[in-house]
Design an enzyme around this catalytic site. Sequence first.
Site, PDB file in Angstrom:
ATOM      1  N   CYS A 170       0.811  -1.222   0.000  1.00  0.00           N
ATOM      2  CA  CYS A 170       0.000   0.000   0.000  1.00  0.00           C
ATOM      3  C   CYS A 170       0.845   1.273   0.000  1.00  0.00           C
ATOM      4  O   CYS A 170       0.305   2.382  -0.004  1.00  0.00           O
ATOM      5  CB  CYS A 170      -0.960  -0.034   1.173  1.00  0.00           C
ATOM      6  SG  CYS A 170      -1.903  -1.577   1.142  1.00  0.00           S
ATOM      7  N   HIS A 311      -2.520   8.147   5.891  1.00  0.00           N
ATOM      8  CA  HIS A 311      -2.714   6.792   5.389  1.00  0.00           C
ATOM      9  C   HIS A 311      -4.118   6.337   5.814  1.00  0.00           C
ATOM     10  O   HIS A 311      -4.862   5.795   5.027  1.00  0.00           O
ATOM     11  CB  HIS A 311      -1.628   5.862   5.920  1.00  0.00           C
ATOM     12  CG  HIS A 311      -1.735   4.475   5.392  1.00  0.00           C
ATOM     13  ND1 HIS A 311      -1.693   4.196   4.049  1.00  0.00           N
ATOM     14  CD2 HIS A 311      -1.920   3.279   6.022  1.00  0.00           C
ATOM     15  CE1 HIS A 311      -1.838   2.883   3.877  1.00  0.00           C
ATOM     16  NE2 HIS A 311      -1.985   2.310   5.044  1.00  0.00           N
ATOM     17  N   GLU A 322      -1.032   6.193  13.620  1.00  0.00           N
ATOM     18  CA  GLU A 322      -0.564   7.244  12.711  1.00  0.00           C
ATOM     19  C   GLU A 322      -0.784   8.629  13.319  1.00  0.00           C
ATOM     20  O   GLU A 322       0.097   9.491  13.254  1.00  0.00           O
ATOM     21  CB  GLU A 322      -1.280   7.145  11.356  1.00  0.00           C
ATOM     22  CG  GLU A 322      -0.751   8.173  10.343  1.00  0.00           C
ATOM     23  CD  GLU A 322      -1.529   8.157   9.019  1.00  0.00           C
ATOM     24  OE1 GLU A 322      -2.613   7.534   8.969  1.00  0.00           O
ATOM     25  OE2 GLU A 322      -1.055   8.784   8.060  1.00  0.00           O
ATOM     26  N   LYS A 343      -9.456   8.142   2.197  1.00  0.00           N
ATOM     27  CA  LYS A 343      -9.925   6.754   2.063  1.00  0.00           C
ATOM     28  C   LYS A 343     -11.355   6.618   2.580  1.00  0.00           C
ATOM     29  O   LYS A 343     -12.052   5.654   2.244  1.00  0.00           O
ATOM     30  CB  LYS A 343      -9.003   5.805   2.813  1.00  0.00           C
ATOM     31  CG  LYS A 343      -7.635   5.647   2.158  1.00  0.00           C
ATOM     32  CD  LYS A 343      -6.823   4.547   2.814  1.00  0.00           C
ATOM     33  CE  LYS A 343      -5.467   4.355   2.150  1.00  0.00           C
ATOM     34  NZ  LYS A 343      -4.486   5.408   2.518  1.00  0.00           N
ATOM     35  N   HIS A 348      -9.695   1.945   0.218  1.00  0.00           N
ATOM     36  CA  HIS A 348      -8.247   1.775   0.177  1.00  0.00           C
ATOM     37  C   HIS A 348      -7.861   1.201  -1.190  1.00  0.00           C
ATOM     38  O   HIS A 348      -8.182   0.060  -1.494  1.00  0.00           O
ATOM     39  CB  HIS A 348      -7.823   0.846   1.306  1.00  0.00           C
ATOM     40  CG  HIS A 348      -6.345   0.780   1.511  1.00  0.00           C
ATOM     41  ND1 HIS A 348      -5.451   1.443   0.697  1.00  0.00           N
ATOM     42  CD2 HIS A 348      -5.592   0.146   2.452  1.00  0.00           C
ATOM     43  CE1 HIS A 348      -4.228   1.199   1.122  1.00  0.00           C
ATOM     44  NE2 HIS A 348      -4.278   0.419   2.177  1.00  0.00           N
ATOM     45  N   PHE A 407       1.804  -3.355   4.086  1.00  0.00           N
ATOM     46  CA  PHE A 407       2.126  -4.671   4.660  1.00  0.00           C
ATOM     47  C   PHE A 407       3.617  -4.915   4.505  1.00  0.00           C
ATOM     48  O   PHE A 407       4.236  -4.525   3.512  1.00  0.00           O
ATOM     49  CB  PHE A 407       1.366  -5.782   3.922  1.00  0.00           C
ATOM     50  CG  PHE A 407      -0.070  -5.976   4.374  1.00  0.00           C
ATOM     51  CD1 PHE A 407      -0.656  -5.152   5.331  1.00  0.00           C
ATOM     52  CD2 PHE A 407      -0.845  -7.004   3.843  1.00  0.00           C
ATOM     53  CE1 PHE A 407      -1.983  -5.353   5.747  1.00  0.00           C
ATOM     54  CE2 PHE A 407      -2.157  -7.213   4.253  1.00  0.00           C
ATOM     55  CZ  PHE A 407      -2.725  -6.384   5.205  1.00  0.00           C
TER      56      PHE A 407
END
Lengths: 419, 76
Positions: A170, A311, A322, A343, A348, A407
Amino acid sequence: MRRVVVTGLGLVTPLANGVKPSWNRLINSESGAGIITKFDTTDLPVKYGCEVPVDEDHPDAFKADDVLSPKEQRKVDKFILYGIAAADEAIKDSGWEPATEEDAIRTGVSIGSGIGGLPSIEENSIILKERGPRRISPFFIPGALINLVSGQVSIRHGYKGPNHAVVTACSTGAHSIGDAARMIVMDDADVMVAGGAEAAMCRIGFAGFAAAKALSKGFHDDPTKASRPYDQARDGFVMGEGAGVVVLEEYEHAKKRGAKIYAEVVGYGLSGDAYHITAPASNGDGGYRSMQMALKKSGLNPEDIGYVNAHGTSTPLGDEIEVNAVKRLFGDAKDTLAMSSTKSAIGHLLGAAGGVEAVFSILALTEGILPPTINLENPSEGLDINLVPNVAQEKKVDAVLSNSFGFGGTNASLVMKRV
Amino acid sequence: MSDVAESVKKIVVEHLGVEEAKVTDTASFIDDLGADSLDTVELVMAFEEEFGIEIPDDAAEKIQTVKDAIDFISAA
């Protein structure tokens, strides 16, 4: 040092095809989520997501036939189609057309993807099992490979410079832009078409992400409420698809040809969590160091950053980690900072997220409008930062920061400012 | 035109996205109809599918024109 500016923007998002309609719907607090229509979800635990609109009644629907002929469409997976479309829009917007062989050699492409051709891998695996190897199309591999977005764009437009493709889950879109900017700084190219493309919305993609407990699954009654970063009721991310691409250009090169300049890419940070394959480190250290590096490279101070495109995926763990990392980096400057997760509206987009969100961050800068975090009804406790809840805010900002985390514990941050 | 010829031409039109008029007996897939080597592999697969036959690789390599395809399939 060679400076890098953005001279073109291109988007395919779950809100619309194209930059303007996507942005207008975004700042109008619309959601791109809905019940999945493009594949069978009967036995899947999650039946909603953010699909790129293709319905004829959608005024800004994506029309595949406008991008490639039906014959050519059969040879590429959907992420490539989206990537080509977003690149076409960005290139047209930039007005850049290589006139000489030297121009072509100085123009490159860096469009990545997190997963690549998952739908065709699924499809061809079934053909292999049911009908044997002789029925596998010769276009399966070149249609599924991640670097074939960059390859196709290069062939289509005759770009003979660096041809690169990032794969960092991502964080792909942000790393693609950051790496491409560095190629321009290092004098490998004068123009780079950079970003991310993704279309992993298929049965195996949903089964896999659901098994990893990453997807939201509690909002089948109203999928438009499912992506709700920072809200107490959030329960996972909502999968989206699309592409976000920018044209990066060396500043003097852009100035010389009188190009419209949106912003300058002034900072790029990268880091690894060294923690877990899917979970973010609870102290947020990886994200913190990524942002810190980008800020340091930019030469700006925390108070110079007016907007952070987070994010913020709407997962129970990640969002707060975050926010805490941002608060730690920004100190007192957090009080004047605005930070939102787009998002909430588009879901996403995995490897395309960083590309799309870089475009949204740039538009926040040029339009003086901060896109909202929709569905933020009951924020989790301790998030004492302006998260631009539910409604866009008018605010002139001079610099923006965009975060992408993936990830494997891979983090990327971009800082862009007004020229 | 025989049934085989008709079906072969229809498949060529669909797979290569070319006008029907261009798909003459002597037309070469690569030289006249804009196919590349991967297109011809896919074309042979489509013939196998349509006519329920198997075209071995060494035979497939010799099928370069519309007529080559019609002749091979008619004899199969």
